[in-house]
Design an enzyme around this catalytic site. Structure first.
Site, PDB file in Angstrom:
ATOM      1  N   HIS A 231     -42.957 -23.236 -31.062  1.00  0.00           N
ATOM      2  CA  HIS A 231     -42.385 -21.909 -31.288  1.00  0.00           C
ATOM      3  C   HIS A 231     -41.007 -22.026 -31.953  1.00  0.00           C
ATOM      4  O   HIS A 231     -40.756 -21.429 -33.006  1.00  0.00           O
ATOM      5  CB  HIS A 231     -42.280 -21.180 -29.940  1.00  0.00           C
ATOM      6  CG  HIS A 231     -41.715 -19.799 -30.024  1.00  0.00           C
ATOM      7  ND1 HIS A 231     -42.510 -18.674 -30.077  1.00  0.00           N
ATOM      8  CD2 HIS A 231     -40.439 -19.353 -30.092  1.00  0.00           C
ATOM      9  CE1 HIS A 231     -41.733 -17.592 -30.160  1.00  0.00           C
ATOM     10  NE2 HIS A 231     -40.469 -17.982 -30.173  1.00  0.00           N
ATOM     11  N   GLU A 232     -40.139 -22.818 -31.334  1.00  0.00           N
ATOM     12  CA  GLU A 232     -38.778 -22.928 -31.873  1.00  0.00           C
ATOM     13  C   GLU A 232     -38.776 -23.598 -33.242  1.00  0.00           C
ATOM     14  O   GLU A 232     -37.920 -23.292 -34.086  1.00  0.00           O
ATOM     15  CB  GLU A 232     -37.876 -23.690 -30.903  1.00  0.00           C
ATOM     16  CG  GLU A 232     -37.683 -23.020 -29.531  1.00  0.00           C
ATOM     17  CD  GLU A 232     -37.225 -21.571 -29.616  1.00  0.00           C
ATOM     18  OE1 GLU A 232     -36.553 -21.202 -30.601  1.00  0.00           O
ATOM     19  OE2 GLU A 232     -37.570 -20.790 -28.707  1.00  0.00           O
ATOM     20  N   HIS A 235     -39.047 -20.969 -35.909  1.00  0.00           N
ATOM     21  CA  HIS A 235     -37.742 -20.375 -36.227  1.00  0.00           C
ATOM     22  C   HIS A 235     -36.910 -21.346 -37.077  1.00  0.00           C
ATOM     23  O   HIS A 235     -36.289 -20.963 -38.064  1.00  0.00           O
ATOM     24  CB  HIS A 235     -36.966 -20.078 -34.937  1.00  0.00           C
ATOM     25  CG  HIS A 235     -37.483 -18.911 -34.148  1.00  0.00           C
ATOM     26  ND1 HIS A 235     -37.564 -17.645 -34.673  1.00  0.00           N
ATOM     27  CD2 HIS A 235     -37.932 -18.826 -32.875  1.00  0.00           C
ATOM     28  CE1 HIS A 235     -38.030 -16.811 -33.747  1.00  0.00           C
ATOM     29  NE2 HIS A 235     -38.270 -17.495 -32.641  1.00  0.00           N
ATOM     30  N   GLU A 261     -39.697 -13.859 -35.696  1.00  0.00           N
ATOM     31  CA  GLU A 261     -40.671 -14.096 -34.631  1.00  0.00           C
ATOM     32  C   GLU A 261     -42.067 -14.333 -35.212  1.00  0.00           C
ATOM     33  O   GLU A 261     -42.878 -15.038 -34.620  1.00  0.00           O
ATOM     34  CB  GLU A 261     -40.661 -12.897 -33.675  1.00  0.00           C
ATOM     35  CG  GLU A 261     -41.311 -13.136 -32.344  1.00  0.00           C
ATOM     36  CD  GLU A 261     -40.536 -14.067 -31.403  1.00  0.00           C
ATOM     37  OE1 GLU A 261     -39.381 -14.435 -31.714  1.00  0.00           O
ATOM     38  OE2 GLU A 261     -41.115 -14.447 -30.359  1.00  0.00           O
TER      39      GLU A 261
END
Lengths: 475, 475
Positions: A231-232, A235, A261
């Site tokens: 997820h990170e 970003h 997101e």
């Protein structure tokens, strides 16, 4: 940071923010903007975008009076510890007056910014430029219609998926190393970034060459750190992918929290929780944890990482139920701003919605309306970004699949270069140049739509849970 | 920091430094200072000191023209990579012209600041306020006279101390934990600080409540991390011990680099390498490394951590030889500034001094005049701080021993509260309120003197190496 560091960091941040704000709202900046706007720069050019985006930031900054900014900062500082206490004791009454004040300040900020239809529009436009409450109403309507029955169907078939292979005792160092192995293959650049531990995972861009991700590791389950890191990395790769010439200008950054997101969700869910992902990565995972996954095949592992757990807590929500958590916050924030709901009555509204959408009862406010830190600050309008992320991610992915027809084969071979390159070219490099709507239209030729995400989720989970969605069961 | 982060950090630092400088040198600040000076504030009061110290900083800042500051920054940036290359290839000729330019800039800075006797005075006064070159000349003269023969005597008795018990394979995590155990007992406050790893140990005060130390760990020897951590804890406790009301004012910080170093050396050497220290800590060290120190008694361990190794490299120097490394740099910097030495001739001068002072031959400039990064920047006048640290530390310690007669018994019992409290009261809390000379005079009633350190070193090492210093051997 050691506990004692809170005060000095807060004071340094306040000083820097104050100085930056003071310089930015100088009327001279407004004058320069007017001069540049008179030149009719090509809106597609970087220069044109630079003027447009700086104007938007400038207007937002000058419209809110300094006293209101200070009042908001003070109110947040005061409400934060009260929220913490209230949450510990599940004592909504303690927190309610602070929420009332925060609603009032949010409303005054909305009034200062101005809006066409509803106060929420003003707050939303600040984080998701160009987006309207009306648009979100329609989007959430479609999502509610499609997901609520899906969640109820899945709820009846809880035992269909066994995720016991994810639990047990997993070495923490090996989890961190495996996460880095995965995201390095995704294309996260360690020469311009690093991984650290933290209690609440986040990514941060200290500069074009220093984009960090943090990860939380649990010994009890292998999935938290792994999917958190993916997820990170979404970003972080977005930030690493901005055009280098935007560094240090207002064009550096993501198009919006929602678009940001979309990138984290895309890598975490659309890639990370896909079948081809585990066709490739189950082997390396076995090597990282010798003996731990003996007898677990790809299909079992794929199903395990996609198990749906309707839960009371947003940050623990799975792919299917997440948007329902956002929906109820969106509705409540709007009702508060429109003065149709008082802070005192929030828990009642909250609990009713949780039961309606997720089919579960809220035992206390600690697990209900007091769970999130957000309302202790002045940040209404921020929650929809999470749902926009899911929806935009899926919409982009449909276009990706047209451009890269053999994407699944590539992923199954551990090759992520085409996907990485496509996203960099289409999304990341543009930074803040386009609004979310403009960006989506340029890439997909369409406006924001719920359908791609609904199609994706229905298809994926109907198959995993063996549901016949065409003819929903009567209930 | 990832390698790619260098550029953005440099640019952020330059922006912040530039803005801070610009605001500070505003003539309005000068006007305010004059107003306050006219009030004849009690020089012993915090307010009086605040005006005095701010005036000193202000004068230093306004005296150096902005173009010279910019030129110095540019020259450093250009010389740094050349020094690195030259050092790799031991190619002094490559670096010499850059050093000539840096000498010239240092000289022009000295001229801008002004001085009574020698250019070095101006540069020295900037870091060690009130200190003069004449004073240092005398100090170094005494040190040279006393240490050079001592080093030669010890050199003849190299085999008298066996430090093999420090070498081998030592678990890195256990080394870090043991270091924290030691400095926590010293009084380092983890609620307002933390320990991290780094390639070059340092301590940093991000604010009164966030004072960090970093440590370098070697698997091959237990002493590097251990004494490095004690050293940095001395710096850090100094910072943690400033009067809280100085936080955010010009009085926050150490009296000078020399006084700062006195605190790190005091804890590392005068405490850390003392006999009572190991009477207490050898037990915990054995527990931290089960089986590693079987058969090693206190005396053997005490002698091992005090073994003297005349070395070519300053940062590896032991307690006895360290000041000689500083002495030769002090002499060379002065000769360069006084135009009595050209950069081209530095290696010759360097190598002669190393042989004279330390009794060893320099095989190449990488291990000689190119070893330190300092001369690639514009920072003449900084080296003496290291020697001042040793000397001031020993001078303070004599006064400590009068105030706490049973200090050794306390240390041997693992009790450091009295020492910590004394230093906090006498040194740390005052921050930058007094100059090094004023501080020393207030505490010891005397000016800076070499004798206490010379007495300490002669006594300690004559005993360890069984030397008869009263009647030095003829050679």
């Amino acid at each position: 940071m050691p506990p004692g560091g809170v005060g000095s960091r807060a004071s340094a941040m306040a000083t820097l923010r104050g100085l930056a704000h003071e310089r930015f709202v100088d009327p001279q900046v407004g004058g320069l903007l007017e001069e540049l706007e008179a030149r009719d720069l090509d809106p597609e050019s970087d220069d044109g975008a630079l003027v447009r985006v700086t104007r938007r930031d400038y207007d937002h900054s000058v419209k809110i009076p300094a006293e209101l900014v200070a009042e908001a900062a003070r109110a947040s500082t005061e409400a934060r510890p009260v929220w913490q206490l209230a949450r510990e004791d599940s004592d909504w009454k303690l927190f309610a007056p602070y929420l009332d004040r925060n609603v009032d300040i949010n409303r005054r900020i909305a009034d200062a910014l101005g809006y066409a239809e509803r106060p929420y529009d003003a707050l939303l436009d600040r984080s998701e430029p160009g987006m309207t409450t009306r648009q979100l109403d329609a989007l959430f309507g479609r999502l509610r219609e499609a997901i609520v029955p899906l969640v109820h169907e899945i709820g009846r078939r809880q035992d269909a998926v066994d995720d016991s292979c994810l639990w047990g005792d997993w070495d923490e160092r090996a989890q961190l190393d495996f996460g880095m192995q995965v995201v390095t293959r995704f294309g996260f650049d360690s020469e311009r970034g690093r991984q650290d531990l933290s209690a609440h995972p986040f990514s941060s861009g200290l500069g074009a060459g220093d984009v960090r991700i943090t990860t939380r590791v649990s010994r009890r389950s292998v999935s938290q750190a792994m999917f958190g890191t993916m997820h990170e990395s979404g970003h972080a790769m977005y930030t690493q992918g901005h055009a280098p010439e935007f560094d240090g200008t207002p064009l550096w950054g993501g198009a919006s929290p929602g678009v940001h997101e979309s990138q984290s969700r895309l890598w975490e869910n659309l890639v990370g929780r896909s079948r081809p992902m585990w066709r490739y990565f189950l082997g390396p995972l076995r090597q990282a944890f010798p003996g731990r996954l003996d007898g677990v095949d790809e299909e079992t592992f794929y199903r395990a990482v996609n198990k749906v757990y309707p839960s009371l807590i947003r940050v623990e929500a799975d792919e299917v139920t997440y948007n329902l958590h956002i929906l109820l916050r969106f509705e409540i924030e709007n009702d508060l701003l429109d003065r149709e709901l008082k802070a005192a009555d929030v828990p009642e509204a909250w609990n009713a919605k949780v039961e309606q959408y997720l089919g579960i009862k809220v035992p206390d406010d600690t697990q209900g309306a007091l769970q999130d830190i957000h309302w202790s600050g002045i940040s209404f309008g921020g929650f929809p970004g999470y749902t926009l992320g899911n929806v935009i991610g899926a919409q982009l992915m449909e276009t990706v699949r047209e451009a890269i027809p053999d994407l699944d084969d590539q992923i199954a071979a551990g090759e992520f270069g085409s996907l990485h390159g496509w996203l960099k070219e289409k999304v990341w490099r543009h930074g803040r140049k386009f609004t979310p709507g403009e960006l989506l239209h340029r890439i997909t030729g369409r406006s924001l739509e719920a359908e791609p995400w609904i199609r994706y989720v229905q298809q994926k989970f109907a198959e995993i849970y063996d549901l016949d969605l065409a003819a929903p069961r009567q209930h």
